[in-house]
Design an enzyme around this catalytic site. Structure first.
Site, PDB file in Angstrom:
ATOM      1  N   ASP A 172     111.421 -28.272   7.576  1.00 17.72           N
ATOM      2  CA  ASP A 172     111.031 -27.023   8.249  1.00 17.72           C
ATOM      3  C   ASP A 172     112.012 -25.874   7.938  1.00 17.72           C
ATOM      4  O   ASP A 172     113.175 -26.124   7.611  1.00 17.72           O
ATOM      5  CB  ASP A 172     111.022 -27.302   9.769  1.00 17.72           C
ATOM      6  CG  ASP A 172     110.188 -26.308  10.541  1.00 17.72           C
ATOM      7  OD1 ASP A 172     109.711 -25.327   9.956  1.00 17.72           O
ATOM      8  OD2 ASP A 172     110.019 -26.527  11.759  1.00 17.72           O
ATOM      9  N   ASP A 224     103.339 -31.771   9.387  1.00 11.81           N
ATOM     10  CA  ASP A 224     103.725 -31.966  10.794  1.00 11.81           C
ATOM     11  C   ASP A 224     102.559 -31.675  11.760  1.00 11.81           C
ATOM     12  O   ASP A 224     101.461 -31.322  11.321  1.00 11.81           O
ATOM     13  CB  ASP A 224     104.935 -31.069  11.085  1.00 11.81           C
ATOM     14  CG  ASP A 224     105.927 -31.704  12.026  1.00 11.81           C
ATOM     15  OD1 ASP A 224     105.544 -32.610  12.785  1.00 11.81           O
ATOM     16  OD2 ASP A 224     107.107 -31.291  12.017  1.00 11.81           O
ATOM     17  N   GLU A 282     102.393 -37.285  12.126  1.00 13.25           N
ATOM     18  CA  GLU A 282     101.557 -37.146  13.325  1.00 13.25           C
ATOM     19  C   GLU A 282     102.189 -37.820  14.532  1.00 13.25           C
ATOM     20  O   GLU A 282     101.638 -37.788  15.626  1.00 13.25           O
ATOM     21  CB  GLU A 282     100.159 -37.703  12.979  1.00 13.25           C
ATOM     22  CG  GLU A 282      99.077 -37.434  13.970  1.00 13.25           C
ATOM     23  CD  GLU A 282      98.858 -38.590  14.925  1.00 13.25           C
ATOM     24  OE1 GLU A 282      97.896 -38.529  15.697  1.00 13.25           O
ATOM     25  OE2 GLU A 282      99.643 -39.573  14.916  1.00 13.25           O
ATOM     26  N   TRP A 283     103.374 -38.428  14.320  1.00  5.51           N
ATOM     27  CA  TRP A 283     104.217 -39.037  15.370  1.00  5.51           C
ATOM     28  C   TRP A 283     103.593 -40.246  16.051  1.00  5.51           C
ATOM     29  O   TRP A 283     104.069 -40.675  17.109  1.00  5.51           O
ATOM     30  CB  TRP A 283     104.576 -38.022  16.468  1.00  5.51           C
ATOM     31  CG  TRP A 283     104.953 -36.662  16.012  1.00  5.51           C
ATOM     32  CD1 TRP A 283     105.767 -36.347  14.943  1.00  5.51           C
ATOM     33  CD2 TRP A 283     104.557 -35.407  16.590  1.00  5.51           C
ATOM     34  NE1 TRP A 283     105.896 -34.993  14.826  1.00  5.51           N
ATOM     35  CE2 TRP A 283     105.165 -34.389  15.827  1.00  5.51           C
ATOM     36  CE3 TRP A 283     103.759 -35.054  17.676  1.00  5.51           C
ATOM     37  CZ2 TRP A 283     104.992 -33.034  16.109  1.00  5.51           C
ATOM     38  CZ3 TRP A 283     103.594 -33.708  17.961  1.00  5.51           C
ATOM     39  CH2 TRP A 283     104.206 -32.717  17.186  1.00  5.51           C
ATOM     40  N   GLY A 284     102.505 -40.770  15.519  1.00 10.26           N
ATOM     41  CA  GLY A 284     101.893 -41.936  16.157  1.00 10.26           C
ATOM     42  C   GLY A 284     100.970 -41.597  17.303  1.00 10.26           C
ATOM     43  O   GLY A 284     100.447 -42.494  17.979  1.00 10.26           O
ATOM     44  N   ASP A 285     100.723 -40.302  17.554  1.00  8.78           N
ATOM     45  CA  ASP A 285      99.951 -39.886  18.732  1.00  8.78           C
ATOM     46  C   ASP A 285      98.588 -40.563  18.825  1.00  8.78           C
ATOM     47  O   ASP A 285      98.228 -41.109  19.862  1.00  8.78           O
ATOM     48  CB  ASP A 285      99.725 -38.373  18.710  1.00  8.78           C
ATOM     49  CG  ASP A 285     100.930 -37.617  19.243  1.00  8.78           C
ATOM     50  OD1 ASP A 285     101.940 -38.271  19.566  1.00  8.78           O
ATOM     51  OD2 ASP A 285     100.846 -36.374  19.324  1.00  8.78           O
ATOM     52  N   ARG A 344     103.736 -41.149  10.035  1.00  4.84           N
ATOM     53  CA  ARG A 344     104.744 -41.433  11.041  1.00  4.84           C
ATOM     54  C   ARG A 344     104.087 -42.203  12.174  1.00  4.84           C
ATOM     55  O   ARG A 344     102.995 -41.866  12.618  1.00  4.84           O
ATOM     56  CB  ARG A 344     105.324 -40.111  11.551  1.00  4.84           C
ATOM     57  CG  ARG A 344     106.415 -39.536  10.655  1.00  4.84           C
ATOM     58  CD  ARG A 344     107.782 -40.026  11.067  1.00  4.84           C
ATOM     59  NE  ARG A 344     108.064 -39.566  12.413  1.00  4.84           N
ATOM     60  CZ  ARG A 344     108.582 -38.371  12.673  1.00  4.84           C
ATOM     61  NH1 ARG A 344     108.910 -37.538  11.712  1.00  4.84           N
ATOM     62  NH2 ARG A 344     108.819 -38.014  13.921  1.00  4.84           N
ATOM     63  N   ASP A 386     110.400 -38.350  16.918  1.00  2.83           N
ATOM     64  CA  ASP A 386     111.585 -38.148  16.069  1.00  2.83           C
ATOM     65  C   ASP A 386     112.716 -39.133  16.391  1.00  2.83           C
ATOM     66  O   ASP A 386     113.049 -39.351  17.562  1.00  2.83           O
ATOM     67  CB  ASP A 386     112.119 -36.729  16.247  1.00  2.83           C
ATOM     68  CG  ASP A 386     111.180 -35.708  15.633  1.00  2.83           C
ATOM     69  OD1 ASP A 386     110.055 -36.079  15.243  1.00  2.83           O
ATOM     70  OD2 ASP A 386     111.578 -34.541  15.556  1.00  2.83           O
TER      71      ASP A 386
HETATM   72  C1  GLA Z   1     109.060 -32.407  13.966  1.00  6.56           C
HETATM   73  C2  GLA Z   1     109.123 -33.557  12.965  1.00  6.56           C
HETATM   74  C3  GLA Z   1     110.546 -33.669  12.431  1.00  6.56           C
HETATM   75  C4  GLA Z   1     110.965 -32.362  11.760  1.00  6.56           C
HETATM   76  C5  GLA Z   1     110.816 -31.219  12.752  1.00  6.56           C
HETATM   77  C6  GLA Z   1     111.001 -29.861  12.100  1.00  6.56           C
HETATM   78  O1  GLA Z   1     109.790 -32.659  15.112  1.00  6.56           O
HETATM   79  O2  GLA Z   1     108.720 -34.740  13.562  1.00  6.56           O
HETATM   80  O3  GLA Z   1     110.653 -34.743  11.529  1.00  6.56           O
HETATM   81  O4  GLA Z   1     110.162 -32.145  10.628  1.00  6.56           O
HETATM   82  O5  GLA Z   1     109.530 -31.197  13.360  1.00  6.56           O
HETATM   83  O6  GLA Z   1     110.853 -28.798  12.991  1.00  6.56           O
END
Ligand code: GLA
Length: 398
Positions: free
Chosen positions: A85, A163, A196-199, A214, A218
């Site tokens: 980012d 993201d 997508e963080w697993g949502d 993902r 995080d």
């Molecule tokens: C999210 C993602 C992270 C990173 C940040 C950047 O939290 O999960 O891995 O890329 O955004 O803002």
């Protein structure tokens, strides 16, 4: 038709195609609709976020590429240099194109990818399936997928991390496939990493859309954060395979928050889980201990094994666990993990790891770099330090 109607139509087509492929035979089950031919093994490289957050510029990216080569890490397979980012201006230009931030990336992305490519490496970039990225310091790609994918392709980008922030509440299964389609249209093979963080359980649909997904929120640089991501990711083991991988987030090895033993556990679990190995520390100033961990050729080879099967927990007793999974050439990977506060004995039983009870086995210790003299039959026991592990490759001998 407006942008959102298109978005929905394309997404629907892709999700229908995905669903029908799951109904048919094994071959089509394995179809990655992105079809970019990438990710036959988990990706390896570096990403800027864990160490630098938003404090990045083109100098850091170039120096990191130089350092990956100078340290020998590039030769070991760490070839993606991924910008996270905060690389773009807050506003697009008059044609709607994303603009690299003038103060930090003055030479632009094409010049940067040219530089990285001359080093034999690949350049990754970051965007978001929402209106703004998570930092809110740059725009996201939602509604701009085609134009952004074309920009990335024309800049020579090789990897896109995508993201999930500020997404207007639209389902990920509608938003992510639009970028898949745009990347296909852009005509350059670009590794597509869904963040997508697993949502919405991306393991269940990610394979048809991208090359990795993902499975967790995080990671941070602590034992608890690391081990809980490992646990969450393990649940989806059956969904990883060549072409698409579960991603428990980037490595924290070398960032200082965990002991050496804990970093060895971190790297071992990521390797045996066929997770992306994306270094998250400052490789321009890397310690001997960190190098010893991330440059362990035998552990890297385990991660990059052609069979591409993610290991699972096969036994859990109190503070200890046994993880195991098959490797190519009838070999088996075994991790003995002590999550507790005291040194303890851990046993891997053959019936837990799928070996016939009378079979003898030769064991290679991947951290000691030693093949053990003993031949093991029925089980293998070792004493493991607190927050420590042993990682073996077993070869059947008789
Ligand atoms: C999210 C993602 C992270 C990173 C940040 C950047 O939290 O999960 O891995 O890329 O955004 O803002």
């Amino acid at each position: 038709m407006g942008a959102f109607a298109w978005l929905k139509t394309w997404s629907l087509l892709i999700v229908i195609a995905a669903a029908s492929s799951f109904d048919s035979d094994e071959t089509s089950n394995r179809r990655n609709l992105l079809g970019n031919g990438l990710a036959s093994t988990p990706p390896m490289g570096w990403n800027s976020w864990n160490h630098f957050n938003c404090m990045i510029d083109e100098k850091i990216i170039k120096q990191t590429a130089d350092a990956l080569v100078a340290t020998g890490l590039a030769k070991l397979g760490y070839n993606y240099v991924n910008i996270d980012d905060c690389w773009a201006e807050l506003n697009r230009d008059s044609k709607g194109v994303l603009v690299p931030k003038k103060s930090t990336f003055p030479s632009g992305m094409k010049a940067l990818s040219d530089y990285v490519h001359t080093k034999g490496l690949k350049l990754g970039i970051y965007s978001d399936a929402g209106f703004y990225t998570c930092s809110k310091k740059m725009p996201g790609s939602l509604g701009h997928e085609e134009i952004d994918a074309k920009s990335f392709a024309s800049w020579g980008i090789d990897y896109l991390k995508y993201d999930n922030c500020n997404n207007g509440g639209i389902r990920p299964t509608l938003r992510y496939p639009v970028m898949t389609r745009a990347l296909i249209n852009a005509g350059r093979p670009i590794f597509f990493s869904l963040c997508e963080w697993g949502d919405l359980h991306p393991a269940l649909w990610g394979y048809t859309v991208g090359n990795s997904w993902r499975t967790t929120n995080d990671i941070s640089d602590t034992w608890d954060s690391m081990i809980s991501r490992a646990d969450q990711n393990e649940v989806y083991a059956d969904y990883a395979r060549p072409g698409g991988w579960n991603d428990p987030d980037m490595l924290e090895v070398g960032n200082g928050g965990m002991s050496k033993n804990e970093c060895i556990v971190h790297f071992s679990i990521w390797a045996i889980s066929k997770a992306p190995l994306l270094i998250g520390c400052d490789v321009r100033n890397i310690s001997k201990d960190t190098m010893e961990i991330i440059a362990n050729k035998e552990v890297i080879a385990l991660n990059q094994d052609k069979l591409g099967v993610q290991a699972k927990k096969v036994r859990m007793e109190g503070d200890w666990e046994v993880w195991s999974g098959p490797l190519s050439q009838y070999r088996i990977a075994v991790l003995l993990l002590n999550r507790g506060p005291v040194r303890t004995e851990i046993t891997a039983h053959w019936d837990d790891i799928g070996i016939a009870p009378t079979t003898s086995v030769q064991a290679r210790d991947l951290w000691e770099h030693k093949t053990l003299n003993t031949r093991f039959t029925g089980n293998l026991t070792a004493t493991i330090d607190s927050h420590g592990c042993k990682l073996f490759v077993l070869k059947l001998v008789s």
